[in-house]
Motif scaffolding. Sequence first.
Motif, PDB file in Angstrom:
ATOM      1  N   ILE A  77      10.549 -39.066  32.765  1.00 31.65           N
ATOM      2  CA  ILE A  77       9.466 -38.087  32.906  1.00 31.65           C
ATOM      3  C   ILE A  77       9.795 -36.838  32.101  1.00 31.65           C
ATOM      4  CG2 ILE A  77       8.331 -36.499  34.508  1.00 31.65           C
ATOM      5  CD1 ILE A  77       8.504 -38.679  36.643  1.00 31.65           C
ATOM      6  N   ARG A  78      11.016 -36.364  32.243  1.00 31.90           N
ATOM      7  CA  ARG A  78      11.429 -35.161  31.508  1.00 31.90           C
ATOM      8  C   ARG A  78      11.412 -35.396  30.005  1.00 31.90           C
ATOM      9  NH1 ARG A  78      14.549 -34.447  36.491  1.00 31.90           N
ATOM     10  NH2 ARG A  78      13.971 -32.372  37.303  1.00 31.90           N
ATOM     11  N   ALA A  79      11.823 -36.583  29.563  1.00 27.74           N
ATOM     12  CA  ALA A  79      11.796 -36.895  28.134  1.00 27.74           C
ATOM     13  C   ALA A  79      10.365 -36.939  27.613  1.00 27.74           C
ATOM     14  CB  ALA A  79      12.495 -38.236  27.882  1.00 27.74           C
ATOM     15  N   PHE A  80       9.449 -37.473  28.428  1.00 22.04           N
ATOM     16  CA  PHE A  80       8.037 -37.567  28.045  1.00 22.04           C
ATOM     17  C   PHE A  80       7.462 -36.186  27.761  1.00 22.04           C
ATOM     18  CE2 PHE A  80       3.536 -37.463  29.191  1.00 22.04           C
ATOM     19  CZ  PHE A  80       3.027 -38.564  28.524  1.00 22.04           C
ATOM     20  N   PHE A  81       7.706 -35.237  28.677  1.00 17.60           N
ATOM     21  CA  PHE A  81       7.153 -33.903  28.496  1.00 17.60           C
ATOM     22  C   PHE A  81       7.920 -33.081  27.459  1.00 17.60           C
ATOM     23  CE2 PHE A  81       5.362 -34.779  32.801  1.00 17.60           C
ATOM     24  CZ  PHE A  81       4.029 -34.654  32.447  1.00 17.60           C
ATOM     25  N   ASP A  82       9.198 -33.357  27.320  1.00 18.53           N
ATOM     26  CA  ASP A  82      10.003 -32.607  26.355  1.00 18.53           C
ATOM     27  C   ASP A  82       9.488 -32.805  24.935  1.00 18.53           C
ATOM     28  OD1 ASP A  82      12.313 -30.982  25.601  1.00 18.53           O
ATOM     29  OD2 ASP A  82      13.130 -32.832  24.775  1.00 18.53           O
ATOM     30  N   VAL A  83       9.181 -34.046  24.560  1.00 22.51           N
ATOM     31  CA  VAL A  83       8.724 -34.306  23.190  1.00 22.51           C
ATOM     32  C   VAL A  83       7.326 -33.750  22.956  1.00 22.51           C
ATOM     33  CG1 VAL A  83      10.159 -36.364  22.971  1.00 22.51           C
ATOM     34  CG2 VAL A  83       7.806 -36.605  23.762  1.00 22.51           C
ATOM     35  N   ARG A  84       6.619 -33.412  24.032  1.00 25.32           N
ATOM     36  CA  ARG A  84       5.276 -32.847  23.906  1.00 25.32           C
ATOM     37  C   ARG A  84       5.264 -31.328  24.047  1.00 25.32           C
ATOM     38  NH1 ARG A  84       5.067 -37.895  25.314  1.00 25.32           N
ATOM     39  NH2 ARG A  84       3.249 -39.202  24.818  1.00 25.32           N
ATOM     40  N   GLY A  85       6.426 -30.726  24.149  1.00 24.19           N
ATOM     41  CA  GLY A  85       6.498 -29.276  24.223  1.00 24.19           C
ATOM     42  C   GLY A  85       6.049 -28.693  25.543  1.00 24.19           C
ATOM     43  N   VAL A  86       6.082 -29.486  26.605  1.00 24.19           N
ATOM     44  CA  VAL A  86       5.713 -28.997  27.931  1.00 24.19           C
ATOM     45  C   VAL A  86       6.989 -28.511  28.619  1.00 24.19           C
ATOM     46  CG1 VAL A  86       4.550 -29.533  30.102  1.00 24.19           C
ATOM     47  CG2 VAL A  86       3.847 -30.695  27.999  1.00 24.19           C
ATOM     48  N   VAL A  87       6.989 -27.267  29.083  1.00 25.43           N
ATOM     49  CA  VAL A  87       8.193 -26.627  29.604  1.00 25.43           C
ATOM     50  C   VAL A  87       8.346 -26.897  31.101  1.00 25.43           C
ATOM     51  CG1 VAL A  87       9.339 -24.403  29.974  1.00 25.43           C
ATOM     52  CG2 VAL A  87       8.055 -24.822  27.858  1.00 25.43           C
ATOM     53  N   GLU A  88       9.554 -27.296  31.500  1.00 23.30           N
ATOM     54  CA  GLU A  88       9.820 -27.495  32.927  1.00 23.30           C
ATOM     55  C   GLU A  88      10.055 -26.147  33.596  1.00 23.30           C
ATOM     56  OE1 GLU A  88      12.595 -30.113  36.009  1.00 23.30           O
ATOM     57  OE2 GLU A  88      13.120 -30.038  33.876  1.00 23.30           O
ATOM     58  N   VAL A  89       9.406 -25.922  34.740  1.00 24.35           N
ATOM     59  CA  VAL A  89       9.572 -24.683  35.497  1.00 24.35           C
ATOM     60  C   VAL A  89       9.983 -25.019  36.926  1.00 24.35           C
ATOM     61  CG1 VAL A  89       7.909 -23.409  34.098  1.00 24.35           C
ATOM     62  CG2 VAL A  89       7.120 -24.603  36.165  1.00 24.35           C
ATOM     63  N   GLU A  90      10.434 -23.998  37.624  1.00 21.75           N
ATOM     64  CA  GLU A  90      10.791 -24.134  39.033  1.00 21.75           C
ATOM     65  C   GLU A  90      10.209 -22.950  39.778  1.00 21.75           C
ATOM     66  OE1 GLU A  90      14.791 -25.696  40.792  1.00 21.75           O
ATOM     67  OE2 GLU A  90      14.983 -23.513  40.580  1.00 21.75           O
ATOM     68  N   THR A  91       9.451 -23.223  40.812  1.00 20.28           N
ATOM     69  CA  THR A  91       8.819 -22.163  41.594  1.00 20.28           C
ATOM     70  C   THR A  91       9.292 -22.253  43.045  1.00 20.28           C
ATOM     71  OG1 THR A  91       6.881 -23.569  42.006  1.00 20.28           O
ATOM     72  CG2 THR A  91       6.779 -22.069  40.109  1.00 20.28           C
ATOM     73  N   PRO A  92       9.136 -21.186  43.836  1.00 17.38           N
ATOM     74  CA  PRO A  92       9.632 -21.188  45.217  1.00 17.38           C
ATOM     75  C   PRO A  92       8.964 -22.262  46.075  1.00 17.38           C
ATOM     76  CG  PRO A  92       9.137 -18.953  44.484  1.00 17.38           C
ATOM     77  CD  PRO A  92       8.586 -19.869  43.441  1.00 17.38           C
ATOM     78  N   LEU A  93       9.747 -22.837  46.973  1.00 16.31           N
ATOM     79  CA  LEU A  93       9.218 -23.798  47.938  1.00 16.31           C
ATOM     80  C   LEU A  93       8.788 -23.104  49.225  1.00 16.31           C
ATOM     81  CD1 LEU A  93      11.804 -26.738  47.657  1.00 16.31           C
ATOM     82  CD2 LEU A  93       9.641 -26.443  46.422  1.00 16.31           C
ATOM     83  N   LEU A  94       9.310 -21.903  49.455  1.00 15.72           N
ATOM     84  CA  LEU A  94       9.049 -21.175  50.688  1.00 15.72           C
ATOM     85  C   LEU A  94       8.167 -19.963  50.387  1.00 15.72           C
ATOM     86  CD1 LEU A  94      10.060 -21.570  53.628  1.00 15.72           C
ATOM     87  CD2 LEU A  94      11.814 -19.852  53.143  1.00 15.72           C
ATOM     88  N   SER A  95       7.174 -19.735  51.247  1.00 17.61           N
ATOM     89  CA  SER A  95       6.220 -18.648  51.006  1.00 17.61           C
ATOM     90  C   SER A  95       5.917 -17.922  52.311  1.00 17.61           C
ATOM     91  CB  SER A  95       4.923 -19.222  50.413  1.00 17.61           C
ATOM     92  OG  SER A  95       3.903 -18.241  50.340  1.00 17.61           O
ATOM     93  N   HIS A  96       5.427 -16.703  52.172  1.00 13.73           N
ATOM     94  CA  HIS A  96       4.977 -15.948  53.350  1.00 13.73           C
ATOM     95  C   HIS A  96       3.637 -16.459  53.867  1.00 13.73           C
ATOM     96  CE1 HIS A  96       8.148 -13.007  53.202  1.00 13.73           C
ATOM     97  NE2 HIS A  96       7.854 -12.658  51.958  1.00 13.73           N
ATOM     98  N   HIS A  97       2.924 -17.254  53.057  1.00 13.89           N
ATOM     99  CA  HIS A  97       1.569 -17.667  53.406  1.00 13.89           C
ATOM    100  C   HIS A  97       1.447 -19.186  53.391  1.00 13.89           C
ATOM    101  CE1 HIS A  97       0.469 -13.471  52.927  1.00 13.89           C
ATOM    102  NE2 HIS A  97       1.061 -13.484  51.733  1.00 13.89           N
ATOM    103  N   SER A  98       0.563 -19.703  54.213  1.00 17.18           N
ATOM    104  CA  SER A  98       0.312 -21.144  54.254  1.00 17.18           C
ATOM    105  C   SER A  98      -0.694 -21.516  53.170  1.00 17.18           C
ATOM    106  CB  SER A  98      -0.214 -21.548  55.634  1.00 17.18           C
ATOM    107  OG  SER A  98      -1.445 -20.902  55.898  1.00 17.18           O
ATOM    108  N   THR A  99      -0.983 -22.801  53.060  1.00 18.41           N
ATOM    109  CA  THR A  99      -1.902 -23.269  52.033  1.00 18.41           C
ATOM    110  C   THR A  99      -3.328 -22.776  52.284  1.00 18.41           C
ATOM    111  OG1 THR A  99      -2.830 -25.249  50.977  1.00 18.41           O
ATOM    112  CG2 THR A  99      -2.337 -25.408  53.307  1.00 18.41           C
ATOM    113  N   THR A 100      -4.075 -22.604  51.195  1.00 16.27           N
ATOM    114  CA  THR A 100      -5.480 -22.215  51.316  1.00 16.27           C
ATOM    115  C   THR A 100      -6.406 -23.435  51.383  1.00 16.27           C
ATOM    116  OG1 THR A 100      -5.666 -22.082  48.902  1.00 16.27           O
ATOM    117  CG2 THR A 100      -5.089 -20.061  50.075  1.00 16.27           C
ATOM    118  N   ASP A 101      -5.840 -24.619  51.229  1.00 13.25           N
ATOM    119  CA  ASP A 101      -6.646 -25.842  51.273  1.00 13.25           C
ATOM    120  C   ASP A 101      -6.958 -26.186  52.726  1.00 13.25           C
ATOM    121  OD1 ASP A 101      -7.620 -28.502  51.226  1.00 13.25           O
ATOM    122  OD2 ASP A 101      -6.569 -28.878  49.343  1.00 13.25           O
TER     123      ASP A 101
END
Length: 218
Positions: free
Chosen positions: A25-49
Amino acid sequence: MNDEDWRSNARHEMLLERALLLKNIRAFFDVRGVVEVETPLLSHHSTTDPHLDSLSSRFRDKSCYLNTSPEYAMKRLLAGWPQAIYQICKAFRDDELGPNHNPEFSMLEWYRPGFDLYQLMDEVEALVRALSNKSTFSFNRLSYAQAFEQYAGLNPHHASASDCRACAIRHGIEQPVGLEDEKDEWLDWLLTQLVLPSLPSDQFTFIYDYPASQCALA
């Protein structure tokens, strides 16, 4: 206590297969210039869905919530940085347990600024083919309206809640308590109970052009 209770139930072959999947998966996106990011798993707020329930936690005297997906945090990034990004992370959803759902699961999510709907479907198809050793996969595309008309005999954009209820009765689908006259709730119920189970099991099907009233964080 049994001496072997501490052992993991995961098969070694499955662990290696999963590691290879993530690497590809990482190789697939790497060759396409898509950058891997990491965002927080914990939040002060619940989902809006409204259809998802967050798992709660605590930090000192404050309530916190585990993310149901990385969507909100990733779109915050996109708002100030229109870069193609992806993330592989854990997600958590309360009251999810069954053959297709777990309360904790891994999710791949990515965003492509400048891509239209059809380019995104093309990329999903390319990803699935790249990750599989099978060349026989077939892909089909149906609009939301086409899927409902074909498998439920109903035009979802013009039908009323009572039309949806009559459709459920006609196909022997039970009416859950609390649906009443919420059209979008009825459409979602018919989608999961009638339309999706009717799709061919030997191919992948994209369903697109959902009603605008069902958008979440769009």
